[in-house]
Design a protein around this motif. Structure first.
Motif, mmCIF file in Angstrom:
data_model
loop_
_atom_site.group_PDB
_atom_site.id
_atom_site.type_symbol
_atom_site.label_atom_id
_atom_site.label_comp_id
_atom_site.label_asym_id
_atom_site.label_seq_id
_atom_site.Cartn_x
_atom_site.Cartn_y
_atom_site.Cartn_z
ATOM 1 N N ILE A 37 -4.232 0.815 7.750
ATOM 2 C CA ILE A 37 -3.248 -0.128 8.297
ATOM 3 C C ILE A 37 -3.441 -0.147 9.818
ATOM 4 O O ILE A 37 -4.009 0.807 10.363
ATOM 5 C CB ILE A 37 -1.793 0.257 7.922
ATOM 6 C CG1 ILE A 37 -1.415 1.657 8.443
ATOM 7 C CG2 ILE A 37 -1.619 0.225 6.405
ATOM 8 C CD1 ILE A 37 0.047 2.058 8.196
ATOM 9 N N GLU A 69 -3.201 7.110 3.014
ATOM 10 C CA GLU A 69 -2.980 6.015 2.066
ATOM 11 C C GLU A 69 -3.543 6.404 0.710
ATOM 12 O O GLU A 69 -4.620 6.996 0.630
ATOM 13 C CB GLU A 69 -3.691 4.748 2.574
ATOM 14 C CG GLU A 69 -3.593 3.588 1.604
ATOM 15 C CD GLU A 69 -4.391 2.369 2.075
ATOM 16 O OE1 GLU A 69 -4.790 2.314 3.263
ATOM 17 O OE2 GLU A 69 -4.636 1.488 1.228
ATOM 18 N N ARG A 84 0.871 -1.182 0.000
ATOM 19 C CA ARG A 84 0.000 0.000 0.000
ATOM 20 C C ARG A 84 0.899 1.220 0.000
ATOM 21 O O ARG A 84 1.967 1.204 0.603
ATOM 22 C CB ARG A 84 -0.853 0.026 1.276
ATOM 23 C CG ARG A 84 -1.857 -1.094 1.374
ATOM 24 C CD ARG A 84 -2.505 -1.084 2.748
ATOM 25 N NE ARG A 84 -3.441 -2.174 2.892
ATOM 26 C CZ ARG A 84 -4.744 -2.091 2.581
ATOM 27 N NH1 ARG A 84 -5.243 -0.953 2.132
ATOM 28 N NH2 ARG A 84 -5.544 -3.121 2.725
ATOM 29 N N GLY A 112 3.300 -6.943 6.161
ATOM 30 C CA GLY A 112 3.065 -5.650 6.795
ATOM 31 C C GLY A 112 4.349 -4.936 7.202
ATOM 32 O O GLY A 112 4.465 -4.405 8.299
ATOM 33 N N TYR A 126 3.651 -0.105 2.527
ATOM 34 C CA TYR A 126 3.355 -1.029 3.621
ATOM 35 C C TYR A 126 3.065 -2.354 2.933
ATOM 36 O O TYR A 126 2.045 -2.498 2.239
ATOM 37 C CB TYR A 126 2.134 -0.520 4.402
ATOM 38 C CG TYR A 126 1.723 -1.400 5.554
ATOM 39 C CD1 TYR A 126 2.458 -1.417 6.737
ATOM 40 C CD2 TYR A 126 0.589 -2.202 5.464
ATOM 41 C CE1 TYR A 126 2.076 -2.217 7.802
ATOM 42 C CE2 TYR A 126 0.193 -3.002 6.523
ATOM 43 C CZ TYR A 126 0.948 -3.003 7.693
ATOM 44 O OH TYR A 126 0.557 -3.795 8.742
#
Ligand SMILES: Nc1ncnc2c1ncn2[C@@H]1O[C@H](COP(=O)(O)OP(=O)(O)O)[C@@H](O)[C@H]1O
Ligand SMILES: [Mg+2]
Length: 357
Positions: free
Chosen positions: A277, A249, A229, A313, A308
């Motif tokens: 997130i 984001e 992301r 993650g 990300y």
């Protein structure tokens, strides 16, 4: 009352974005507190003009036909010279507010010019601006001074006419294939707005991508593609006190990546503030943004961009922008607004800390 020189335009590919940023700033700056002088820089020749016509003509670019006078910087005593039809007038701004982006605006050249003249500029100084403009130098410092992950990559330099020749292209391709393989990203070290950035999925696409990147700069990065992301963090610095916003984001929708078309033309992308997130990851990325901002010796403002990763993650630093888009709907102001700092207050704080420098 302090006098502020608000710069707009600029000899860069982000000229149009600047017109919007400057219009937003002009409309929201507290004019009971600041005497605002407007300085337009033309796109083709990069000429500086003191603009004294309708500020509404900035947004659509028609300011160039308005009432304006040539402006130059005196290289010593903190003054600017305005040529009013042959009569030279000197003005002495308390600070420069550069609502301009990209080459000759954000890369330290302009910051150096005003530093020589002794006029404070909002944001990073000459050195930090120049460092942050160069993605390869930035990454080297981030790797050396912070523990933040960056995409694996190689730097390809090319100087001279027949550049890059077939042998150099092949050598770079082999090196990148051995180091990380496909898919890759090929991008100019010192450009912006995704100009010259391309995703390469197979060997046959490499040469074209490398040539397109070299058309923008003599230094090119070839990186592993990060599947993640796109996360952005706004940082504000005032006298050594750092305010780090909650991350945003960008979802590029159906686009392969955040290319020029997706950034400025299509409406394929959507934005989320805060980023989608986990909270712990938001805190972690804010910490990374501040560490990077400090490591690069930034001042005033910068937007720090990350990925990300979709599996795992993990936070991966991508790049930093020292004069990010600053329209009221740009990501930097929106992140600050989300954290309770209004657009006008943000400008006031940035100007205040530049004057105090
Ligand atoms: N290593 C990479 N992995 C995945 N996507 C990338 C990578 N490098 C660049 N991109 C994509 O290209 C876009 C533009 O590249 P970026 O490095 O941010 O340059 P610019 O200064 O032009 O914004 C990014 O927002 C991202 O979508
Ligand atoms: Mg970017």
């Amino acid at each position: 009352m302090n006098t502020i020189l608000l710069l707009f335009g600029g000899k860069s590919s982000e000229y149009e974005v600047s017109l919007s940023s400057a219009t937003g700033a002009y409309q929201n700056i507290d004019r009971r507190k600041y005497n605002v002088l407007l300085c337009g820089i033309t796109k083709d020749e990069g000429r500086f003009w003191l603009y004294e016509d309708d500020p509404q003509k900035i947004a659509d670019g028609t300011w160039t036909d308005g009432r304006k006078f040539p402006l130059s910087v005196d290289l010593s005593n903190g003054t600017l010279s305005v040529d009013r039809d042959g009569t030279i007038e000197h003005i002495r701004p308390d600070a420069v507010l550069p609502m301009i982006h990209g080459k000759f605006c954000e890369d330290g050249t302009l910051q150096g010019l005003f530093a020589v003249a002794g006029i404070p500029v909002v944001g990073c100084d000459c050195q930090a601006s120049a460092v942050c403009m160069d993605k390869a130098v930035t990454k080297a410092i981030v790797i050396a001074e912070t523990g933040v992950r960056t995409a694996r990559g190689i730097v390809v330099k090319c100087v001279g006419e027949a550049c890059p020749d077939e042998a150099r292209i092949k050598e770079a391709r082999r090196e990148a294939e051995a180091a990380f393989g496909y898919p890759m990203f090929v991008k100019p070290a010192r450009a912006g707005s995704s100009v010259g950035v391309n995703k390469v999925k197979k060997p046959e696409e490499f040469a074209r991508a490398l040539k397109l990147a070299f058309a923008e700069d003599s230094k090119v990065l070839v990186e592993e593609a990060i599947n993640g992301r796109e996360i952005e963090v706004a940082v504000l610095e005032e006298g050594g006190v750092y305010t780090v916003a909650h991350p945003a984001e960008i979802d590029c929708g159906s686009s392969e990546f955040y290319d020029y078309e997706t950034k400025y033309i299509s409406d394929a992308s959507s934005f989320y503030i805060p980023a989608r997130i986990p909270e712990a990851a938001q805190e972690e990325v804010r910490g990374c943004a501040e560490a990077i901002f400090r490591a690069l010796d930034c001042r005033g403002l910068a937007r720090v961009d990350f990925f990300y990763t979709r599996d795992g993650g993990e936070i991966v630093f991508n790049e930093i922008n020292t004069l990010p888009g600053f329209t009221p709907i740009s990501m930097y102001p929106k992140m600050m607004i989300n954290d309770g700092i209004a657009y006008g207050a943000l400008l006031d704080r940035l100007i205040g800390s530049a004057i105090a420098k």
